[in-house]
Design an enzyme around this catalytic site. Structure first.
Site: not given
Length: 150
Positions: A31, A52, A54-55, A58, A95, A97, A104
């Protein structure tokens, strides 16, 4: 049975809530930076939040599997503590990243260490489980001598 896995269940639920928080942060970033689904690219600020999340997603199945195997076969308290350390490091990773790729790294290394420790605890627990009873008793006796607080 429930008492034997209550700590693992609590850490699991905390992990699920953390994953939900990460997902909500991606929605918020979409947004803020006007990146509509299904797009996954946009300004670097959006892409860092997206990556971040997605990682973290995973690695979540690996975390859950090792948490539960370590907790059931090694020690519930030790696994739960490692799990909390992992989740805290993942929060710091997310936070960091979101602010910059460089921030990160330290939390990434901390979460990797916690995850590898869970892998080691799980492997040790399974090894002890499959050892013959006499050998297992002898090894546990020596371990208790070396680590009386365990």
């Amino acid at each position: 049975m429930k008492d034997e896995v209550a700590l693992l269940a609590a850490v699991t639920l905390l992990g699920v809530l953390l994953q939900a928080y990460f997902s909500l942060q991606v929605i918020s970033a979409r947004r803020a930076f006007r990146v509509s689904p299904p797009l996954t690219t946009g300004p670097p600020e959006f892409e860092r939040v997206y990556r971040a999340q997605v990682n973290c997603s995973e690695y979540f199945p690996l975390f859950l599997a090792t948490l539960w195997v370590a907790g059931i076969f090694f020690h519930e308290g030790a696994a739960a503590l490692c799990g909390l350390v992992y989740l805290f490091a993942r929060l710091r990773y997310f936070q960091g990243y979101a602010r910059s790729a460089q921030l990160r790294l330290a939390p990434l290394y901390a979460s990797a260490r916690a995850l590898w420790l869970l892998v080691a605890l799980a492997a040790l627990g399974l090894l002890a489980h499959f050892l013959p009873a006499a050998l297992r008793a002898a090894l546990l006796g020596r371990l208790r001598t070396l680590l009386p607080w365990a």
